[in-house]
Design a protein around this motif. Structure first.
Motif, short mmCIF file in Angstrom:
data_model
loop_
_atom_site.label_atom_id
_atom_site.label_comp_id
_atom_site.label_asym_id
_atom_site.label_seq_id
_atom_site.Cartn_x
_atom_site.Cartn_y
_atom_site.Cartn_z
N LEU A 2 37.41 38.51 22.12
CA LEU A 2 37.26 37.11 21.81
C LEU A 2 37.67 36.01 22.66
O LEU A 2 37.19 34.81 22.74
N TYR A 3 38.72 36.60 23.43
CA TYR A 3 39.37 35.47 24.52
C TYR A 3 38.28 35.56 25.84
O TYR A 3 38.73 34.48 26.63
N TYR A 4 37.46 36.16 25.73
CA TYR A 4 36.32 36.05 26.81
C TYR A 4 35.27 35.11 26.13
O TYR A 4 34.30 35.50 25.15
N ASP A 5 34.90 33.93 26.91
CA ASP A 5 34.10 32.83 26.51
C ASP A 5 32.87 33.11 27.49
O ASP A 5 32.93 32.89 28.73
N THR A 6 31.87 34.18 27.17
CA THR A 6 30.71 34.47 27.96
C THR A 6 30.04 33.55 28.93
O THR A 6 29.61 33.39 30.02
N ARG A 7 29.74 32.25 28.22
CA ARG A 7 29.25 31.16 28.78
C ARG A 7 29.99 30.65 29.71
O ARG A 7 29.31 30.36 30.98
N ARG A 8 31.29 30.34 29.57
CA ARG A 8 32.26 29.71 30.36
C ARG A 8 32.16 30.63 31.65
O ARG A 8 32.04 30.25 32.74
N ILE A 9 32.49 31.98 31.52
CA ILE A 9 32.59 33.09 32.63
C ILE A 9 31.31 33.02 33.35
O ILE A 9 31.33 33.26 34.44
N SER A 10 30.27 33.01 32.91
CA SER A 10 28.99 32.98 33.52
C SER A 10 28.73 32.07 34.42
O SER A 10 28.12 32.25 35.34
N ARG A 11 29.16 30.80 34.08
CA ARG A 11 29.08 29.60 34.97
C ARG A 11 29.72 29.72 36.42
O ARG A 11 29.38 29.21 37.23
N ASP A 12 31.01 30.44 36.11
CA ASP A 12 31.74 30.47 37.41
C ASP A 12 32.31 32.25 37.28
O ASP A 12 33.34 32.27 37.50
N PHE A 13 31.38 32.86 37.41
CA PHE A 13 31.81 34.45 37.43
C PHE A 13 32.45 34.88 38.69
O PHE A 13 33.35 35.53 38.44
N ALA A 14 32.33 34.24 39.89
CA ALA A 14 33.14 34.54 41.06
C ALA A 14 34.71 34.04 40.78
O ALA A 14 35.55 34.99 41.15
N GLY A 15 34.82 33.15 40.26
CA GLY A 15 36.05 32.51 39.82
C GLY A 15 36.59 33.44 39.04
O GLY A 15 38.06 33.62 39.07
N PHE A 16 36.11 33.76 37.92
CA PHE A 16 36.53 34.83 36.81
C PHE A 16 37.04 35.99 37.55
O PHE A 16 38.23 36.68 37.20
N VAL A 17 36.19 36.74 38.36
CA VAL A 17 36.39 37.85 39.07
C VAL A 17 37.91 37.74 39.82
O VAL A 17 38.69 38.54 39.72
N GLN A 18 38.05 36.55 40.65
CA GLN A 18 39.22 36.52 41.48
C GLN A 18 40.55 36.22 40.33
O GLN A 18 41.50 36.86 40.81
N SER A 19 40.17 35.79 39.48
CA SER A 19 41.15 35.76 38.32
C SER A 19 41.89 36.83 37.83
O SER A 19 43.26 37.18 37.92
N LEU A 20 41.03 37.85 37.83
CA LEU A 20 41.29 38.93 37.51
C LEU A 20 42.10 39.83 38.68
O LEU A 20 42.96 40.65 38.44
N HIS A 21 41.68 39.64 39.68
CA HIS A 21 42.27 40.13 41.05
C HIS A 21 43.74 39.77 40.91
O HIS A 21 44.64 40.20 41.47
N ASP A 22 43.85 38.30 40.51
CA ASP A 22 45.02 37.66 40.64
C ASP A 22 46.06 38.30 39.97
O ASP A 22 47.47 38.05 40.12
N HIS A 23 45.63 39.01 38.79
CA HIS A 23 46.89 39.66 37.98
C HIS A 23 47.80 40.69 38.71
O HIS A 23 48.73 41.12 38.20
N ALA A 24 47.21 41.15 39.72
CA ALA A 24 47.82 42.21 40.30
C ALA A 24 49.01 41.61 41.60
O ALA A 24 49.81 42.20 41.85
N ASP A 25 48.96 40.28 41.56
CA ASP A 25 49.65 39.75 42.69
C ASP A 25 50.71 38.84 41.98
O ASP A 25 50.53 37.82 41.25
N ARG A 26 51.94 39.35 42.35
CA ARG A 26 53.25 38.99 41.34
C ARG A 26 53.46 37.37 41.62
O ARG A 26 53.86 36.43 40.88
N THR A 27 52.92 36.94 42.73
CA THR A 27 53.30 35.53 43.48
C THR A 27 52.30 34.71 42.61
O THR A 27 52.40 33.33 42.67
N LYS A 28 51.15 35.21 41.90
CA LYS A 28 50.06 34.54 41.20
C LYS A 28 50.24 34.68 39.72
O LYS A 28 49.29 34.14 38.94
N THR A 29 51.31 35.39 39.14
CA THR A 29 51.36 35.50 37.78
C THR A 29 52.66 34.97 37.26
O THR A 29 53.62 34.36 38.09
#
Length: 198
Positions: A40-67
């Protein structure tokens, strides 16, 4: 040692980093989880509007400097069969005290419509391969004591039971299993056990 082969590989079953390529399938999987009052932490409408940004945020979880300091770096993967997202896996790069007790290195989910089709065994097997590639020689995987399906998946993939621990505000114990991804003990690999400073 976990099993190294599976028939679904001939059907293009693989783990991939999140990608805009799978936008519609991912959103459909989230809607399925919402039907179970999960993710439920995923808001599909909000994610859908900027899916590229959402994907980048998931990638950023691997980067210690961005967490945040409180967050353990982790890599998110999607399990793909053909062109469809059938599940997700989170690989934590190390363990803090909480993860050492109840969380483990790997967490995974299979979307509701794809359960009981063998994907649970596959996603963990492939996740263990990713862990080995990261240099994790021993991987901790946990499950609730009453989750018989997850227990079988972990044991199928070589999980060696260590103990069952109490979980705060829960009557269900958490089972802790260790899986060796590299039995030869290759030099330079790490157990990545607890690091209480993060």
């Amino acid at each position: 040692m976990y099993h190294l082969s599976n028939k679904k590989e001939t059907n293009m079953l693989f783990l991939t980093l999140p990608s805009v390529t799978y936008k519609e399938s991912f959103l459909q999987s989230v809607e399925e989880f919402h039907g179970e009052s999960r993710q439920l932490y995923y808001d599909t409408r909000r994610i859908s509007r900027d899916f590229a940004g959402f994907v980048q945020s998931l990638h950023d979880h691997a980067d210690r400097t961005k967490t945040t300091l409180a967050r353990i770096p982790s890599t998110e993967y999607w399990l793909i069969d053909g062109e469809e997202v059938v599940g997700g896996l989170n690989l934590r790069h190390e363990l803090n005290d909480v993860l050492l007790q109840i969380g483990g290195h790997i967490g995974y989910e299979i979307r509701p419509s794809k359960r009981r089709q063998g994907y649970g065994k596959d996603i963990l097997r492939l996740g263990l391969e990713k862990a080995r590639e990261r240099g994790l020689r021993r991987v901790l995987v946990t499950c609730d004591a009453n989750n018989i399906g997850s227990k079988k998946i972990i044991e199928y993939n070589g999980g060696v039971f260590e103990n069952a621990v109490d979980v705060q505000r829960s009557t269900v114990k958490r089972l802790r299993y260790w899986i060796t991804t590299d039995p030869s003990g290759t030099a330079g690999m790490t157990d990545a056990t607890a690091n209480s400073s993060r």
